[in-house]
Design a protein around this motif. Structure first.
Motif, PDB file in Angstrom:
ATOM      1  N   ASN A 112      76.132  41.837  38.276  1.00 18.99           N
ATOM      2  CA  ASN A 112      74.931  42.647  38.047  1.00 18.99           C
ATOM      3  C   ASN A 112      74.012  42.711  39.263  1.00 18.99           C
ATOM      4  N   HIS A 113      74.500  42.303  40.401  1.00 19.76           N
ATOM      5  CA  HIS A 113      73.686  42.332  41.623  1.00 19.76           C
ATOM      6  C   HIS A 113      73.752  43.739  42.228  1.00 19.76           C
ATOM      7  N   PRO A 114      72.623  44.460  42.270  1.00 16.95           N
ATOM      8  CA  PRO A 114      72.644  45.837  42.772  1.00 16.95           C
ATOM      9  C   PRO A 114      73.217  45.971  44.184  1.00 16.95           C
ATOM     10  N   ARG A 115      72.762  45.149  45.112  1.00 14.68           N
ATOM     11  CA  ARG A 115      73.224  45.256  46.506  1.00 14.68           C
ATOM     12  C   ARG A 115      74.730  45.042  46.624  1.00 14.68           C
ATOM     13  N   ALA A 116      75.245  44.101  45.834  1.00 13.83           N
ATOM     14  CA  ALA A 116      76.683  43.815  45.883  1.00 13.83           C
ATOM     15  C   ALA A 116      77.481  45.045  45.452  1.00 13.83           C
ATOM     16  N   ASN A 117      77.063  45.660  44.354  1.00 17.50           N
ATOM     17  CA  ASN A 117      77.772  46.841  43.855  1.00 17.50           C
ATOM     18  C   ASN A 117      77.645  48.019  44.809  1.00 17.50           C
ATOM     19  N   PHE A 118      76.466  48.202  45.396  1.00 18.82           N
ATOM     20  CA  PHE A 118      76.270  49.287  46.360  1.00 18.82           C
ATOM     21  C   PHE A 118      77.161  49.062  47.579  1.00 18.82           C
ATOM     22  N   ALA A 119      77.142  47.843  48.102  1.00 19.39           N
ATOM     23  CA  ALA A 119      77.942  47.527  49.298  1.00 19.39           C
ATOM     24  C   ALA A 119      79.427  47.737  49.025  1.00 19.39           C
ATOM     25  N   LEU A 120      79.888  47.336  47.856  1.00 20.49           N
ATOM     26  CA  LEU A 120      81.293  47.514  47.510  1.00 20.49           C
ATOM     27  C   LEU A 120      81.637  49.003  47.408  1.00 20.49           C
ATOM     28  N   GLY A 121      80.773  49.765  46.749  1.00 22.24           N
ATOM     29  CA  GLY A 121      81.013  51.206  46.637  1.00 22.24           C
ATOM     30  C   GLY A 121      81.051  51.880  47.985  1.00 22.24           C
ATOM     31  N   ARG A 122      80.120  51.518  48.857  1.00 22.09           N
ATOM     32  CA  ARG A 122      80.090  52.097  50.201  1.00 22.09           C
ATOM     33  C   ARG A 122      81.349  51.712  50.983  1.00 22.09           C
ATOM     34  N   GLU A 123      81.768  50.458  50.855  1.00 24.21           N
ATOM     35  CA  GLU A 123      82.986  50.021  51.549  1.00 24.21           C
ATOM     36  C   GLU A 123      84.207  50.811  51.078  1.00 24.21           C
ATOM     37  N   TYR A 124      84.324  50.969  49.771  1.00 27.72           N
ATOM     38  CA  TYR A 124      85.445  51.764  49.241  1.00 27.72           C
ATOM     39  C   TYR A 124      85.376  53.203  49.750  1.00 27.72           C
ATOM     40  N   ALA A 125      84.176  53.779  49.790  1.00 33.19           N
ATOM     41  CA  ALA A 125      84.018  55.160  50.264  1.00 33.19           C
ATOM     42  C   ALA A 125      84.473  55.280  51.718  1.00 33.19           C
ATOM     43  N   VAL A 126      84.066  54.345  52.538  1.00 33.51           N
ATOM     44  CA  VAL A 126      84.445  54.362  53.957  1.00 33.51           C
ATOM     45  C   VAL A 126      85.957  54.233  54.111  1.00 33.51           C
ATOM     46  N   ARG A 127      86.569  53.435  53.251  1.00 31.80           N
ATOM     47  CA  ARG A 127      88.028  53.228  53.319  1.00 31.80           C
ATOM     48  C   ARG A 127      88.812  54.379  52.675  1.00 31.80           C
ATOM     49  N   GLY A 128      88.104  55.323  52.067  1.00 35.00           N
ATOM     50  CA  GLY A 128      88.788  56.451  51.439  1.00 35.00           C
ATOM     51  C   GLY A 128      89.366  56.127  50.070  1.00 35.00           C
ATOM     52  N   GLU A 129      88.903  55.054  49.451  1.00 29.50           N
ATOM     53  CA  GLU A 129      89.339  54.683  48.107  1.00 29.50           C
ATOM     54  C   GLU A 129      88.338  55.286  47.119  1.00 29.50           C
ATOM     55  N   HIS A 130      88.504  56.579  46.907  1.00 29.66           N
ATOM     56  CA  HIS A 130      87.486  57.376  46.218  1.00 29.66           C
ATOM     57  C   HIS A 130      87.278  57.002  44.751  1.00 29.66           C
TER      58      HIS A 130
END
Length: 145
Positions: free
Chosen positions: A12-30
């Motif tokens: 439930n940590h907002p920053r953790a979820n945001f960082a993970l989503g951004r990382e996936y986006a950068v890696r093309g794991e849409h």
């Protein structure tokens, strides 16, 4: 792997979820990006001034993930609309919304969004300043309508 562990440890940590989503986006794991960013929006406080920028950016990343998955353009429009709703004082959401309106054929809405974006001249409103939303790039988008 570190960020995935962070989310596993603190789901439930907002920053953790945001960082993970951004990382996936950068890696093309849409698909993974979409899921992680939607989770971020569920757990992130919407009333926090600083969080507005990240929430708006997350909506744009979700919209881009949907574009890359070749999903329904109406769903993409919805996420770009939400991006504006999360932070209407920022230029980037307006430019992206204008762009998608142009893509789906609503030139009047596109023009209105681009004109609204041009009224926002304070670059400090953009925590994540996207070069495509400033200067001649915006003028090119307007000219293409």
């Amino acid at each position: 792997a570190k960020i995935e562990q962070w989310v596993k440890d603190e789901p439930n940590h907002p920053r953790a979820n945001f960082a993970l989503g951004r990382e996936y986006a950068v890696r093309g794991e849409h698909e993974k990006a979409e899921k992680a960013l939607k989770r971020y929006l569920e757990v992130a406080p919407g009333y926090d001034t600083n969080e507005r920028y990240a929430r708006s950016h997350a909506c744009r990343m979700i919209a881009n993930a949907l574009i890359n998955q070749r999903r329904d353009p109406n769903e993409v429009v919805t996420w770009f609309l939400r991006s504006v709703g999360e932070n209407p004082s920022q230029r980037e959401p307006w430019v992206h919304l204008g762009w998608i309106w142009g893509r789906v054929g609503d030139k009047e809405m596109a023009r209105a969004c681009f004109n609204r974006a041009k009224m926002i001249t304070d670059e400090t409103q953009s925590v994540v300043m996207e070069a495509s939303c400033w200067g001649e790039q915006l003028e090119k988008l307007i000219a293409e309508l």
